[in-house]
Design a protein around this motif. Structure first.
Motif, mmCIF file in Angstrom:
data_model
loop_
_atom_site.group_PDB
_atom_site.id
_atom_site.type_symbol
_atom_site.label_atom_id
_atom_site.label_comp_id
_atom_site.label_asym_id
_atom_site.label_seq_id
_atom_site.Cartn_x
_atom_site.Cartn_y
_atom_site.Cartn_z
ATOM 1 N N GLY A 194 1.100 -1.149 0.124
ATOM 2 C CA GLY A 194 0.620 -0.478 0.119
ATOM 3 C C GLY A 194 1.310 0.822 -0.067
ATOM 4 N N HIS A 195 2.565 1.431 -0.958
ATOM 5 C CA HIS A 195 2.793 2.329 -0.779
ATOM 6 C C HIS A 195 2.155 3.546 -1.625
ATOM 7 N N PRO A 196 2.041 4.383 -0.957
ATOM 8 C CA PRO A 196 1.544 5.453 -2.671
ATOM 9 C C PRO A 196 2.085 5.858 -3.584
ATOM 10 N N ASP A 197 3.451 5.310 -3.369
ATOM 11 C CA ASP A 197 4.353 6.032 -4.627
ATOM 12 C C ASP A 197 5.226 4.797 -5.240
ATOM 13 N N ARG A 198 5.130 3.575 -4.573
ATOM 14 C CA ARG A 198 5.991 2.643 -5.058
ATOM 15 C C ARG A 198 5.154 1.264 -5.492
ATOM 16 N N GLY A 199 4.018 1.536 -4.505
ATOM 17 C CA GLY A 199 2.916 -0.039 -4.796
ATOM 18 C C GLY A 199 3.867 -1.156 -3.673
ATOM 19 N N ASP A 200 3.371 -2.323 -3.843
ATOM 20 C CA ASP A 200 3.702 -3.254 -3.047
ATOM 21 C C ASP A 200 4.719 -3.904 -3.416
ATOM 22 N N PHE A 201 6.044 -3.939 -2.339
ATOM 23 C CA PHE A 201 7.294 -4.704 -2.512
ATOM 24 C C PHE A 201 7.950 -5.281 -0.905
ATOM 25 N N THR A 202 9.010 -5.997 -1.107
ATOM 26 C CA THR A 202 9.534 -6.888 -0.828
ATOM 27 C C THR A 202 10.647 -6.497 -0.466
ATOM 28 N N SER A 203 11.591 -6.570 0.369
ATOM 29 C CA SER A 203 12.974 -6.283 0.262
ATOM 30 C C SER A 203 13.876 -7.722 1.326
ATOM 31 N N GLY A 204 14.676 -7.300 1.056
ATOM 32 C CA GLY A 204 15.656 -8.298 1.445
ATOM 33 C C GLY A 204 17.058 -7.184 2.256
ATOM 34 N N ALA A 205 17.377 -7.620 3.082
ATOM 35 C CA ALA A 205 17.699 -6.686 4.265
ATOM 36 C C ALA A 205 18.402 -7.549 5.082
ATOM 37 N N ARG A 206 19.579 -6.981 5.734
ATOM 38 C CA ARG A 206 20.404 -7.692 6.965
ATOM 39 C C ARG A 206 20.606 -6.452 7.896
ATOM 40 N N PHE A 207 19.836 -6.515 9.339
ATOM 41 C CA PHE A 207 20.785 -5.804 10.594
ATOM 42 C C PHE A 207 21.460 -6.005 11.105
ATOM 43 N N VAL A 208 22.833 -4.488 11.410
ATOM 44 C CA VAL A 208 24.032 -5.189 11.482
ATOM 45 C C VAL A 208 24.217 -4.397 12.412
ATOM 46 N N ASP A 209 24.341 -4.353 13.880
ATOM 47 C CA ASP A 209 24.006 -3.228 15.153
ATOM 48 C C ASP A 209 25.685 -3.643 15.613
ATOM 49 N N LEU A 210 25.530 -1.941 16.165
ATOM 50 C CA LEU A 210 26.481 -2.964 17.312
ATOM 51 C C LEU A 210 25.357 -1.997 18.754
ATOM 52 N N MET A 211 25.813 -3.874 19.275
ATOM 53 C CA MET A 211 25.350 -3.496 20.327
ATOM 54 C C MET A 211 25.882 -2.882 21.473
ATOM 55 N N GLU A 212 24.883 -2.787 22.827
ATOM 56 C CA GLU A 212 25.587 -1.746 24.100
ATOM 57 C C GLU A 212 25.349 -2.560 25.191
ATOM 58 N N LYS A 213 25.730 -3.264 26.395
ATOM 59 C CA LYS A 213 24.507 -3.146 27.500
ATOM 60 C C LYS A 213 25.549 -2.233 28.569
ATOM 61 N N ARG A 214 24.529 -1.687 28.651
ATOM 62 C CA ARG A 214 24.921 0.130 29.602
ATOM 63 C C ARG A 214 23.141 -0.635 30.810
#
Length: 172
Positions: A100-120
């Motif tokens: 339901g994207h108003p400009d691009r319509g429907d789409f699927t993407s593949g991604a990776r979340f590369v996170d620097l995590m910290e325990k505080r």
């Protein structure tokens, strides 16, 4: 510390980090921006396609984009954590469906979340995130109407998950 207690502590840290990523996806898909904000440390940084900035700037940027869509659904796959004391590198593969994207319509993407995590203060959260886009495909014209009546997901409150959590009496 014994080997067993160290291994248990590492396992608990890895699970806590994985749950940060899960909460992020739930928050994005359900338009729960407080939940998303809570996945980052207050000084967290985010890098997405078309965006680089603080967590507050990211939320101001992404909220109208998500609200303009009919929906999103993030599916997580491979998840690997490298622990370095109170710092970790987390890599999570993700397939993300947007409709339901108003400009691009429907789409699927593949991604990776590369996170620097910290325990505080005993809490794991994102210090810096790179949402690495690997591919995007158009799904325009592929969505169909539901085949019958039944439960449907809603965003920004009112979802069956919200009702169940209210019934059970819990809302983290």
């Amino acid at each position: 510390m014994t080997v067993e207690s160290r291994e248990l502590a590492e396992l608990l840290d890895k699970q806590a980090i994985y749950e940060v990523v899960l909460r992020y996806c739930r928050g994005i898909d359900r338009l729960d921006f407080d939940l998303v904000r809570g996945c980052y440390h207050p000084d967290g940084i985010d890098h997405h396609t078309g965006f680089d900035g603080t967590v507050d700037e990211y939320l101001a940027w992404v909220q109208p984009k998500l609200e303009s869509l009919a929906g999103t659904m993030h599916h997580l796959g491979n998840h690997l954590v490298e622990l370095y004391g109170d710092v970790a590198i987390s890599e999570t593969y993700s397939t993300n469906v947007h409709w339901g994207h108003p400009d691009r319509g429907d789409f699927t993407s593949g991604a990776r979340f590369v996170d620097l995590m910290e325990k505080r203060d005993g809490r794991w959260a994102i210090a810096e995130r790179w949402a690495v886009r690997e591919w995007t495909r158009s799904d325009e014209g592929r969505m169909i109407a539901p085949e019958a009546a039944g439960p449907r997901g809603t965003r920004a409150g009112g979802d069956v998950l919200d009702a169940l959590r209210t019934r059970v009496g819990t809302r983290p």
